[in-house]
Motif scaffolding. Sequence first.
Motif, PDB file in Angstrom:
ATOM      1  N   MET A 132       0.829  -1.205   0.000  1.00  0.00           N
ATOM      2  CA  MET A 132       0.000   0.000   0.000  1.00  0.00           C
ATOM      3  C   MET A 132       0.863   1.255   0.000  1.00  0.00           C
ATOM      4  N   ILE A 133       1.944   1.210   0.750  1.00  0.00           N
ATOM      5  CA  ILE A 133       2.841   2.365   0.796  1.00  0.00           C
ATOM      6  C   ILE A 133       3.479   2.606  -0.572  1.00  0.00           C
ATOM      7  N   GLU A 134       3.880   1.522  -1.246  1.00  0.00           N
ATOM      8  CA  GLU A 134       4.478   1.661  -2.574  1.00  0.00           C
ATOM      9  C   GLU A 134       3.476   2.242  -3.574  1.00  0.00           C
ATOM     10  N   TYR A 135       2.217   1.762  -3.515  1.00  0.00           N
ATOM     11  CA  TYR A 135       1.191   2.286  -4.420  1.00  0.00           C
ATOM     12  C   TYR A 135       0.885   3.749  -4.102  1.00  0.00           C
ATOM     13  N   THR A 136       0.949   4.106  -2.826  1.00  0.00           N
ATOM     14  CA  THR A 136       0.712   5.493  -2.431  1.00  0.00           C
ATOM     15  C   THR A 136       1.803   6.398  -2.995  1.00  0.00           C
ATOM     16  N   LYS A 137       3.033   5.928  -3.000  1.00  0.00           N
ATOM     17  CA  LYS A 137       4.144   6.704  -3.561  1.00  0.00           C
ATOM     18  C   LYS A 137       3.915   6.970  -5.048  1.00  0.00           C
ATOM     19  N   GLU A 186       8.550   9.329   1.694  1.00  0.00           N
ATOM     20  CA  GLU A 186       8.205   8.097   2.404  1.00  0.00           C
ATOM     21  C   GLU A 186       7.740   8.350   3.834  1.00  0.00           C
ATOM     22  N   SER A 187       8.361   9.273   4.524  1.00  0.00           N
ATOM     23  CA  SER A 187       7.957   9.556   5.899  1.00  0.00           C
ATOM     24  C   SER A 187       6.548  10.132   5.949  1.00  0.00           C
ATOM     25  N   GLN A 188       6.183  10.943   4.966  1.00  0.00           N
ATOM     26  CA  GLN A 188       4.827  11.489   4.910  1.00  0.00           C
ATOM     27  C   GLN A 188       3.808  10.390   4.638  1.00  0.00           C
ATOM     28  N   VAL A 189       4.152   9.473   3.733  1.00  0.00           N
ATOM     29  CA  VAL A 189       3.255   8.369   3.411  1.00  0.00           C
ATOM     30  C   VAL A 189       3.034   7.479   4.633  1.00  0.00           C
ATOM     31  N   ARG A 190       4.115   7.139   5.315  1.00  0.00           N
ATOM     32  CA  ARG A 190       4.002   6.279   6.503  1.00  0.00           C
ATOM     33  C   ARG A 190       3.202   6.959   7.612  1.00  0.00           C
TER      34      ARG A 190
END
Length: 263
Positions: free
Chosen positions: A101-106, A114-118
């Motif tokens: 999910m984090i990769e797709y969000t990027k 990455e820190s904002q996504v997490r």
Amino acid sequence: MKKLIILLVCGVFWANILLAQKTQFTVFEFIKVENDQIFDYIEFKDLMEKVYRQALNDKKITGWDFWSLQSGGDRADFQYIMVTHYDDPVKMMDGLNEESMIEYTKIAYPHLNESQVRKIFEESLAMRDMPMRLYMREIAETNDNFQVKPGVLASFDLMKANEGKFDAYEKAESEVFKPIHQKRIEQGLMGHWSFMRTALPLGSEAKSTHLTVNMYKDYMQFFNSQAYEDMNQTEAQRKAVNEGLNSRDQKWVYLATLENVVR
């Protein structure tokens, strides 16, 4: 003759493969959000629509829906239903883990680091609770071209087959109730109907064994459908309907409006 038999066997083999490929597997997640965090979560699920679209493009899912509950049993426990569709049971059970999910969000939001996504994911996990998750396999549906888009209405009916009547109930839904729903669709009183069997959770303590989904284009169609009564049913048909109703317990009915959809 030998070649004919081989061709027939191959035909059956490929027909079964095509049937398996068309089978839909679905995860229903009933979501509870605290009242003071609902507006924050609404903003988050709009963000998630773009993320799930990336998963669709990557062929990890076949669709994603986000429904807002209007009414239902245990209404206070849930405000939303998130539905994710798969074309494979293994994909369904694996799901989309947090790293994916984090990769797709990027990809969907390249301006976020990455820190904002997490941080977004940590905040979303903190504001929601999923007290009920159902893994389902579709076993029957109506023949229609209903367009699933924001604003459509659906009732999610959780059923539990009565003890010793599991097969009888499934037969009733497929052979008795499906034609009734198909007729309503052809008369413009309904949009779509599907019947699903629970893959997980299992066991006698499970709250439900099956789920039916009834879709309508708007409230007008929904209320017209509720008021409709087929006066042309024969005595045999009415008997079959009653036997079908007596083969299951209708646990809860959740009425919901579609807010976000990915197809």
